[in-house]
Write a protein that holds these residues in place. Structure first.
Motif, PDB file in Angstrom:
ATOM      1  N   PRO A   1      24.858  42.502  52.244  1.00 18.65           N
ATOM      2  CA  PRO A   1      26.093  43.169  51.787  1.00 18.65           C
ATOM      3  C   PRO A   1      27.315  42.254  51.832  1.00 18.65           C
ATOM      4  O   PRO A   1      28.227  42.403  51.016  1.00 18.65           O
ATOM      5  N   ILE A   2      27.330  41.297  52.760  1.00 17.19           N
ATOM      6  CA  ILE A   2      28.445  40.342  52.822  1.00 17.19           C
ATOM      7  C   ILE A   2      28.447  39.472  51.565  1.00 17.19           C
ATOM      8  O   ILE A   2      29.492  39.251  50.941  1.00 17.19           O
ATOM      9  N   ALA A   3      27.278  38.983  51.187  1.00 19.34           N
ATOM     10  CA  ALA A   3      27.179  38.156  49.982  1.00 19.34           C
ATOM     11  C   ALA A   3      27.562  38.961  48.739  1.00 19.34           C
ATOM     12  O   ALA A   3      28.251  38.447  47.847  1.00 19.34           O
ATOM     13  N   ARG A   4      27.138  40.236  48.677  1.00 16.30           N
ATOM     14  CA  ARG A   4      27.504  41.079  47.533  1.00 16.30           C
ATOM     15  C   ARG A   4      29.011  41.283  47.468  1.00 16.30           C
ATOM     16  O   ARG A   4      29.610  41.275  46.382  1.00 16.30           O
ATOM     17  N   HIS A   5      29.641  41.463  48.627  1.00 13.46           N
ATOM     18  CA  HIS A   5      31.101  41.645  48.660  1.00 13.46           C
ATOM     19  C   HIS A   5      31.806  40.399  48.125  1.00 13.46           C
ATOM     20  O   HIS A   5      32.728  40.506  47.300  1.00 13.46           O
ATOM     21  N   PHE A   6      31.390  39.240  48.578  1.00 15.05           N
ATOM     22  CA  PHE A   6      32.016  38.004  48.108  1.00 15.05           C
ATOM     23  C   PHE A   6      31.789  37.808  46.614  1.00 15.05           C
ATOM     24  O   PHE A   6      32.684  37.314  45.901  1.00 15.05           O
ATOM     25  N   SER A   7      30.618  38.196  46.125  1.00 12.77           N
ATOM     26  CA  SER A   7      30.354  38.037  44.692  1.00 12.77           C
ATOM     27  C   SER A   7      31.259  38.955  43.874  1.00 12.77           C
ATOM     28  O   SER A   7      31.736  38.569  42.796  1.00 12.77           O
ATOM     29  N   THR A   8      31.523  40.148  44.372  1.00 11.54           N
ATOM     30  CA  THR A   8      32.419  41.070  43.673  1.00 11.54           C
ATOM     31  C   THR A   8      33.844  40.525  43.626  1.00 11.54           C
ATOM     32  O   THR A   8      34.504  40.542  42.576  1.00 11.54           O
ATOM     33  N   VAL A   9      34.325  40.032  44.769  1.00  8.86           N
ATOM     34  CA  VAL A   9      35.668  39.452  44.819  1.00  8.86           C
ATOM     35  C   VAL A   9      35.764  38.256  43.871  1.00  8.86           C
ATOM     36  O   VAL A   9      36.739  38.102  43.116  1.00  8.86           O
ATOM     37  N   ALA A  10      34.743  37.396  43.892  1.00 11.26           N
ATOM     38  CA  ALA A  10      34.751  36.219  43.028  1.00 11.26           C
ATOM     39  C   ALA A  10      34.760  36.616  41.558  1.00 11.26           C
ATOM     40  O   ALA A  10      35.437  35.971  40.732  1.00 11.26           O
ATOM     41  N   LEU A  11      34.044  37.679  41.209  1.00  8.83           N
ATOM     42  CA  LEU A  11      34.019  38.130  39.820  1.00  8.83           C
ATOM     43  C   LEU A  11      35.393  38.612  39.375  1.00  8.83           C
ATOM     44  O   LEU A  11      35.852  38.281  38.266  1.00  8.83           O
ATOM     45  N   VAL A  12      36.068  39.379  40.212  1.00  8.77           N
ATOM     46  CA  VAL A  12      37.414  39.861  39.866  1.00  8.77           C
ATOM     47  C   VAL A  12      38.366  38.681  39.678  1.00  8.77           C
ATOM     48  O   VAL A  12      39.135  38.628  38.704  1.00  8.77           O
ATOM     49  N   VAL A  13      38.318  37.726  40.605  1.00 10.74           N
ATOM     50  CA  VAL A  13      39.177  36.540  40.497  1.00 10.74           C
ATOM     51  C   VAL A  13      38.859  35.763  39.231  1.00 10.74           C
ATOM     52  O   VAL A  13      39.758  35.299  38.518  1.00 10.74           O
ATOM     53  N   LEU A  14      37.572  35.630  38.926  1.00 12.44           N
ATOM     54  CA  LEU A  14      37.158  34.894  37.736  1.00 12.44           C
ATOM     55  C   LEU A  14      37.709  35.518  36.464  1.00 12.44           C
ATOM     56  O   LEU A  14      38.283  34.823  35.609  1.00 12.44           O
ATOM     57  N   VAL A  15      37.540  36.824  36.325  1.00 12.21           N
ATOM     58  CA  VAL A  15      38.013  37.499  35.108  1.00 12.21           C
ATOM     59  C   VAL A  15      39.526  37.379  34.973  1.00 12.21           C
ATOM     60  O   VAL A  15      40.045  37.054  33.892  1.00 12.21           O
ATOM     61  N   LEU A  16      40.259  37.615  36.060  1.00 14.78           N
ATOM     62  CA  LEU A  16      41.719  37.543  36.004  1.00 14.78           C
ATOM     63  C   LEU A  16      42.199  36.132  35.699  1.00 14.78           C
ATOM     64  O   LEU A  16      43.064  35.924  34.834  1.00 14.78           O
TER      65      LEU A  16
END
Length: 287
Positions: A166-181
């Motif tokens: 779940p920690i890795a999934r959380h970081f992947s979600t944050v990274a995706l939001v940052v990437l799109v923005l």
């Protein structure tokens, strides 16, 4: 200056997203769950047909009907011929489909892209210079190696892997939001220009058509249809970017790759959301 900063942030977010997404899959599933579906030769053939024959042909057909400037066409062709994107893991999770099957598809498509692209792209784009090594190294380090590390942890230290997933999934979600923005803000003028010229339409058609192709070839199993649909529509932007920067002088080629990636986000996450609203999928297969 600000655009350079945003581009750097976006590049780092791509790296973090790829690594953490593949780690999260490795932590959560066993080698048998990931590699088991590869025994289905018919499904493998359909996946390869969809990604490396039908989507490229679709892109060429769309460009014949809707011609663009040559550098822009080259960018879209590179995207159409690059399969296996780590974003598939997140799309599959959003759709509440079978995440382990999305990892299986990546294990198939990533090496196939490394072999396929340097052979086929110069035939379609004679001006291109594509190195298999330049493609293989980033794909190996950011996707296949983290997946292998996660699978090893799942096998050797299952309790630790369950806590880390779940920690890795959380970081992947944050990274995706940052990437799109970051990517959107860094390329607003370019994206606006593509919309003004109507050049964004062919990428949207390729993405939508890719989903339809994959879904129809996915077979009888709903999980397989959804994963292959999303996996065929979501092209490997990392590989396409490597080829665009390595083999082409025109900046517009890279611009089209970036614009297509944003179009993919805009189109596929809503599609995944629609898929999520149907009845929950069955428990992940184990063989």
């Amino acid at each position: 200056m600000m655009r350079d900063v945003l581009s750097t942030v976006g590049n780092l977010a791509v790296l973090l997203f790829a690594v953490t997404s593949m780690l999260s899959v490795g932590f959560a599933y066993s080698v048998r769950q990931i590699l088991g579906p590869l025994r289905d030769l018919g499904a493998l053939a359909r996946a390869l047909l969809a990604n490396f024959v039908l989507v490229p042909l679709l892109a060429l057909g769309i460009l014949w009907l809707w011609p663009l400037d040559r550098p822009l066409e080259a960018g879209l062709i590179l995207v159409a011929m690059s399969a296996g994107a780590p974003f598939l893991v997140k799309l599959t999770a959003v759709a509440q489909s079978e995440v382990s099957l999305s990892a299986t598809l990546l294990v198939l498509l990533l090496p196939a892209t490394v072999v396929y692209a340097p052979i086929v792209i110069p035939q379609v784009l004679p001006e291109a210079e594509v190195s298999a090594g330049a493609l293989a190294v980033p794909l190996l380090l950011t996707m296949l190696l983290p997946l292998a590390a996660g699978l090893l942890a799942h096998n050797r230290w299952p309790a630790l892997a369950r806590r880390l997933a779940p920690i890795a999934r959380h970081f992947s979600t944050v990274a995706l939001v940052v990437l799109v923005l970051a990517t959107t803000l860094a390329n607003i003028p370019t994206i606006t220009d593509l919309f003004t010229k109507g050049a964004i339409v062919p990428p949207l058609l390729v993405i939508a058509g890719g989903f339809v192709i994959g879904y129809l070839l996915g077979g009888k199993d709903r999980n397989a249809r959804e994963v292959l649909g999303l996996g065929t529509a979501q092209r490997n932007i990392s590989a396409a970017t490597v080829m665009a920067t390595q083999g082409f002088d025109a900046a517009e080629t890279v611009v089209m790759v970036i614009a297509t990636s944003l179009a993919g986000f805009a189109l596929l996450f809503p599609i995944a959301g629609v898929l999520r609203k149907r009845e929950p999928v069955a428990t992940a297969r184990t063989g």
